[in-house]
Design a protein around this motif. Structure first.
Motif, PDB file in Angstrom:
ATOM      1  N   PRO A   1     -13.380  -7.285   5.410  1.00 19.32           N
ATOM      2  CA  PRO A   1     -12.347  -6.731   6.293  1.00 19.32           C
ATOM      3  C   PRO A   1     -10.940  -7.212   5.953  1.00 19.32           C
ATOM      4  O   PRO A   1      -9.975  -6.457   6.061  1.00 19.32           O
ATOM      5  CB  PRO A   1     -12.779  -7.224   7.677  1.00 19.32           C
ATOM      6  N   ALA A   2     -10.815  -8.476   5.546  1.00 18.82           N
ATOM      7  CA  ALA A   2      -9.495  -9.004   5.194  1.00 18.82           C
ATOM      8  C   ALA A   2      -8.933  -8.282   3.977  1.00 18.82           C
ATOM      9  O   ALA A   2      -7.755  -7.901   3.943  1.00 18.82           O
ATOM     10  CB  ALA A   2      -9.587 -10.507   4.917  1.00 18.82           C
ATOM     11  N   VAL A   3      -9.755  -8.085   2.970  1.00 16.02           N
ATOM     12  CA  VAL A   3      -9.317  -7.368   1.772  1.00 16.02           C
ATOM     13  C   VAL A   3      -8.926  -5.938   2.131  1.00 16.02           C
ATOM     14  O   VAL A   3      -7.898  -5.420   1.673  1.00 16.02           O
ATOM     15  CB  VAL A   3     -10.426  -7.379   0.697  1.00 16.02           C
ATOM     16  N   GLU A   4      -9.729  -5.285   2.964  1.00 15.71           N
ATOM     17  CA  GLU A   4      -9.445  -3.899   3.347  1.00 15.71           C
ATOM     18  C   GLU A   4      -8.127  -3.806   4.121  1.00 15.71           C
ATOM     19  O   GLU A   4      -7.334  -2.886   3.888  1.00 15.71           O
ATOM     20  CB  GLU A   4     -10.586  -3.351   4.201  1.00 15.71           C
ATOM     21  N   GLN A   5      -7.850  -4.765   5.010  1.00 15.00           N
ATOM     22  CA  GLN A   5      -6.580  -4.764   5.733  1.00 15.00           C
ATOM     23  C   GLN A   5      -5.397  -4.866   4.775  1.00 15.00           C
ATOM     24  O   GLN A   5      -4.397  -4.158   4.924  1.00 15.00           O
ATOM     25  CB  GLN A   5      -6.543  -5.943   6.708  1.00 15.00           C
ATOM     26  N   ALA A   6      -5.517  -5.743   3.790  1.00 16.90           N
ATOM     27  CA  ALA A   6      -4.407  -5.963   2.862  1.00 16.90           C
ATOM     28  C   ALA A   6      -4.191  -4.735   1.973  1.00 16.90           C
ATOM     29  O   ALA A   6      -3.050  -4.297   1.757  1.00 16.90           O
ATOM     30  CB  ALA A   6      -4.676  -7.194   2.009  1.00 16.90           C
ATOM     31  N   VAL A   7      -5.274  -4.173   1.431  1.00 12.36           N
ATOM     32  CA  VAL A   7      -5.148  -3.006   0.554  1.00 12.36           C
ATOM     33  C   VAL A   7      -4.616  -1.810   1.331  1.00 12.36           C
ATOM     34  O   VAL A   7      -3.750  -1.068   0.855  1.00 12.36           O
ATOM     35  CB  VAL A   7      -6.498  -2.671  -0.104  1.00 12.36           C
ATOM     36  N   ALA A   8      -5.124  -1.609   2.540  1.00 11.59           N
ATOM     37  CA  ALA A   8      -4.657  -0.486   3.367  1.00 11.59           C
ATOM     38  C   ALA A   8      -3.171  -0.638   3.682  1.00 11.59           C
ATOM     39  O   ALA A   8      -2.436   0.362   3.743  1.00 11.59           O
ATOM     40  CB  ALA A   8      -5.472  -0.415   4.656  1.00 11.59           C
ATOM     41  N   LEU A   9      -2.715  -1.874   3.873  1.00  8.41           N
ATOM     42  CA  LEU A   9      -1.292  -2.107   4.129  1.00  8.41           C
ATOM     43  C   LEU A   9      -0.451  -1.665   2.941  1.00  8.41           C
ATOM     44  O   LEU A   9       0.604  -1.029   3.111  1.00  8.41           O
ATOM     45  CB  LEU A   9      -1.048  -3.592   4.417  1.00  8.41           C
ATOM     46  N   VAL A  10      -0.901  -1.983   1.737  1.00  4.61           N
ATOM     47  CA  VAL A  10      -0.170  -1.562   0.539  1.00  4.61           C
ATOM     48  C   VAL A  10      -0.120  -0.042   0.459  1.00  4.61           C
ATOM     49  O   VAL A  10       0.936   0.554   0.187  1.00  4.61           O
ATOM     50  CB  VAL A  10      -0.828  -2.148  -0.726  1.00  4.61           C
ATOM     51  N   GLU A  11      -1.245   0.609   0.711  1.00  2.00           N
ATOM     52  CA  GLU A  11      -1.297   2.068   0.631  1.00  2.00           C
ATOM     53  C   GLU A  11      -0.393   2.713   1.681  1.00  2.00           C
ATOM     54  O   GLU A  11       0.321   3.677   1.388  1.00  2.00           O
ATOM     55  CB  GLU A  11      -2.744   2.530   0.795  1.00  2.00           C
ATOM     56  N   ARG A  12      -0.389   2.195   2.890  1.00  2.00           N
ATOM     57  CA  ARG A  12       0.463   2.756   3.952  1.00  2.00           C
ATOM     58  C   ARG A  12       1.944   2.567   3.630  1.00  2.00           C
ATOM     59  O   ARG A  12       2.761   3.474   3.852  1.00  2.00           O
ATOM     60  CB  ARG A  12       0.137   2.102   5.300  1.00  2.00           C
ATOM     61  N   THR A  13       2.276   1.392   3.121  1.00  2.00           N
ATOM     62  CA  THR A  13       3.681   1.115   2.814  1.00  2.00           C
ATOM     63  C   THR A  13       4.170   1.992   1.670  1.00  2.00           C
ATOM     64  O   THR A  13       5.309   2.476   1.683  1.00  2.00           O
ATOM     65  CB  THR A  13       3.864  -0.373   2.468  1.00  2.00           C
ATOM     66  N   ALA A  14       3.313   2.203   0.664  1.00  2.00           N
ATOM     67  CA  ALA A  14       3.674   3.087  -0.446  1.00  2.00           C
ATOM     68  C   ALA A  14       3.898   4.511   0.054  1.00  2.00           C
ATOM     69  O   ALA A  14       4.848   5.198  -0.355  1.00  2.00           O
ATOM     70  CB  ALA A  14       2.582   3.053  -1.514  1.00  2.00           C
ATOM     71  N   LYS A  15       3.042   4.963   0.963  1.00  2.00           N
ATOM     72  CA  LYS A  15       3.189   6.310   1.517  1.00  2.00           C
ATOM     73  C   LYS A  15       4.481   6.432   2.299  1.00  2.00           C
ATOM     74  O   LYS A  15       5.206   7.429   2.188  1.00  2.00           O
ATOM     75  CB  LYS A  15       1.988   6.636   2.411  1.00  2.00           C
ATOM     76  N   GLU A  16       4.788   5.401   3.087  1.00  2.00           N
ATOM     77  CA  GLU A  16       6.034   5.405   3.864  1.00  2.00           C
ATOM     78  C   GLU A  16       7.250   5.445   2.944  1.00  2.00           C
ATOM     79  O   GLU A  16       8.269   6.052   3.273  1.00  2.00           O
ATOM     80  CB  GLU A  16       6.093   4.168   4.753  1.00  2.00           C
ATOM     81  N   ALA A  17       7.144   4.803   1.777  1.00  2.00           N
ATOM     82  CA  ALA A  17       8.255   4.774   0.824  1.00  2.00           C
ATOM     83  C   ALA A  17       8.362   6.066   0.026  1.00  2.00           C
ATOM     84  O   ALA A  17       9.317   6.244  -0.738  1.00  2.00           O
ATOM     85  CB  ALA A  17       8.077   3.595  -0.136  1.00  2.00           C
ATOM     86  N   GLY A  18       7.395   6.967   0.183  1.00  2.00           N
ATOM     87  CA  GLY A  18       7.410   8.215  -0.576  1.00  2.00           C
ATOM     88  C   GLY A  18       6.931   8.047  -2.011  1.00  2.00           C
ATOM     89  O   GLY A  18       7.263   8.869  -2.874  1.00  2.00           O
ATOM     90  N   ALA A  19       6.148   7.024  -2.258  1.00  2.00           N
ATOM     91  CA  ALA A  19       5.653   6.757  -3.611  1.00  2.00           C
ATOM     92  C   ALA A  19       4.277   7.390  -3.791  1.00  2.00           C
ATOM     93  O   ALA A  19       3.302   6.968  -3.159  1.00  2.00           O
ATOM     94  CB  ALA A  19       5.572   5.251  -3.854  1.00  2.00           C
ATOM     95  N   ASP A  20       4.204   8.397  -4.650  1.00  2.00           N
ATOM     96  CA  ASP A  20       2.910   9.040  -4.917  1.00  2.00           C
ATOM     97  C   ASP A  20       1.966   8.093  -5.652  1.00  2.00           C
ATOM     98  O   ASP A  20       0.750   8.150  -5.473  1.00  2.00           O
ATOM     99  CB  ASP A  20       3.110  10.310  -5.747  1.00  2.00           C
ATOM    100  N   ARG A  21       2.544   7.254  -6.503  1.00  2.00           N
ATOM    101  CA  ARG A  21       1.752   6.259  -7.212  1.00  2.00           C
ATOM    102  C   ARG A  21       2.619   5.034  -7.462  1.00  2.00           C
ATOM    103  O   ARG A  21       3.846   5.125  -7.474  1.00  2.00           O
ATOM    104  CB  ARG A  21       1.216   6.795  -8.542  1.00  2.00           C
TER     105      ARG A  21
END
Length: 410
Positions: free
Chosen positions: A119-139
């Protein structure tokens, strides 16, 4: 032997891109002046970099001017997106930026000690993915990670280290799996803090210095002649394990209790403040030990409310003695590093170093002058705990630019 035409082009391209990074947008004429290259060479260079998508016309130098020299060229900032992570025992902070390092989105998430590894790893990875999406970064092109612990110099991986949560080591592999197109780089947090303080902070004028990290734990980063030194096993600066007087025992290979950490870690500083009755002046999410140091400094600086020789029990007097004892402790670790490396400059980094400011740095420097014949300036770090995230972003940017700024083989 003269460089081949392709090598010369690569050198010229990289020089121009670095100038555009440092100076901002420039005209072809300004590039010619700054590089010393001929007008035809600059024209070819501009055409080549524009065709590759690395630079673009961003404006004109003046309303009255016309022609190619009037066009302002700049690096295409959204050519790549980067992420930086500051991985702490208690959580993760993330920033996503463009190629020039401009922050586009930031976020953090606490991760409790009772959270399982998965769960800790999933929280951290999901945070990166959400922040990238918020920044408008496709990749994401490159991800830089700052973490406590040893980094294996051969593999670049975070080594198993006592006291680190298991999810720290799993996080790197999980990010690489979820972001297969991204390059993931992990570095020791103290090393990244030193990089940030050298580029943007207290050590901008120093090619040789030591950063003494004062946060939840302790550590040191060694920069000699402009280069970060990691050591044979990646452990240069593990000063928390340094045997010192004033502790109840000796550190072991698996536990730094009894070492310098026992004198200068956040728990030790909080205990010392409690002993001297220093009140906590809370300020947002500031760590407790940093808040205690800041409160003591502010009390001492308060003038009439500061230290009172006629009233040894006054708050200012207690704060003054607390800072003196803390400086004694920090000077023990700093003097050991100075005696071996003679860096000429020690930066007190992390949240505690920033909170202590010039007051604490001055007291540590005064003690070093009494303890060592080697002239050493002591400075307070200016970036605090944010230095890790800044250093991770700088590292990600450097790696991405090294790859993107290298023209393809011809």
């Amino acid at each position: 032997m003269p460089a081949s035409p392709s090598t010369a082009r690569a050198i010229n391209d990289r020089l121009a891109l670095r100038l555009l990074q440092q100076e901002g947008s420039l005209t072809a004429g300004q590039l010619k002046q700054l590089t010393g290259l001929s007008r035809p060479t600059i024209a070819d260079l501009v055409e080549r970099l524009t065709a590759s998508g690395l630079i673009a016309v961003v404006g004109e130098a003046g309303e009255q001017r016309r022609g190619p020299n009037a066009k302002l060229y700049g690096i295409v900032a959204d050519r790549a997106h980067l992420a930086a992570l500051d991985v702490r025992t208690e959580g993760v902070s993330v920033v996503v930026s463009d190629l020039l390092g401009k922050a586009l989105a930031e976020a953090s998430v606490p991760i409790g000690g009772d959270t399982g590894t998965g769960p800790a790893v999933e929280q951290a990875v999901a945070l990166v993915e959400r922040t990238a999406k918020e920044a408008g970064a496709d990749r994401l092109h490159t991800v830089g990670i700052g973490a406590p612990g040893l980094i294996d110099p051969a593999t670049g991986e975070l080594r198993d280290s006592s006291g680190l949560p298991a999810w720290h080591r799993r996080l790197v592999a999980a990010l690489q799996e979820r972001l297969p197109e991204a390059r993931v780089i992990v570095e020791n947090e103290t090393n990244l803090a030193a990089l940030a303080e050298q580029r943007d902070g207290a050590a901008r004028d120093r090619e040789t210095f030591v950063l003494l990290w004062l946060g939840h734990g302790t550590g040191a980063a060694v920069v000699l002649d402009g280069a970060l030194r990691r050591g044979a096993s990646g452990g240069t600066g593990e000063i928390g394990f340094l045997p010192v007087p004033g502790t109840e025992g000796l550190p072991s290979a698996t536990d730094c209790e009894g070492g310098f950490h026992s004198l200068a870690g956040s728990a030790a500083i909080a205990g010392l403040a409690l002993e001297y009755g220093v009140p906590l002046a809370a300020r947002g999410p500031e760590p407790m030990a940093a808040g205690l140091v800041r409160a003591a400094v502010e009390t001492v600086q308060a003038g009439p409310g500061g230290a009172r020789p006629d009233r040894p029990g006054a708050p200012g007097d207690r704060a003054d003695r607390f800072l003196d004892v803390l400086a004694d402790r920090l000077a023990i670790g700093a003097a050991s590093v100075v005696a071996v490396l003679d860096p000429g400059c020690v930066v007190l980094g992390g949240e505690i170093g920033q909170a202590g400011g010039a007051v604490l740095a001055g007291r540590v420097g005064e003690r070093l002058r009494r303890m060592s014949p080697l002239v050493t300036e002591v400075r307070a770090g200016v970036l605090g705990g944010g230095a890790v995230l800044r250093g991770a972003l700088l590292t990600a940017r450097d790696h991405a630019q090294d790859e993107l700024f290298a023209p393809p083989e011809r």
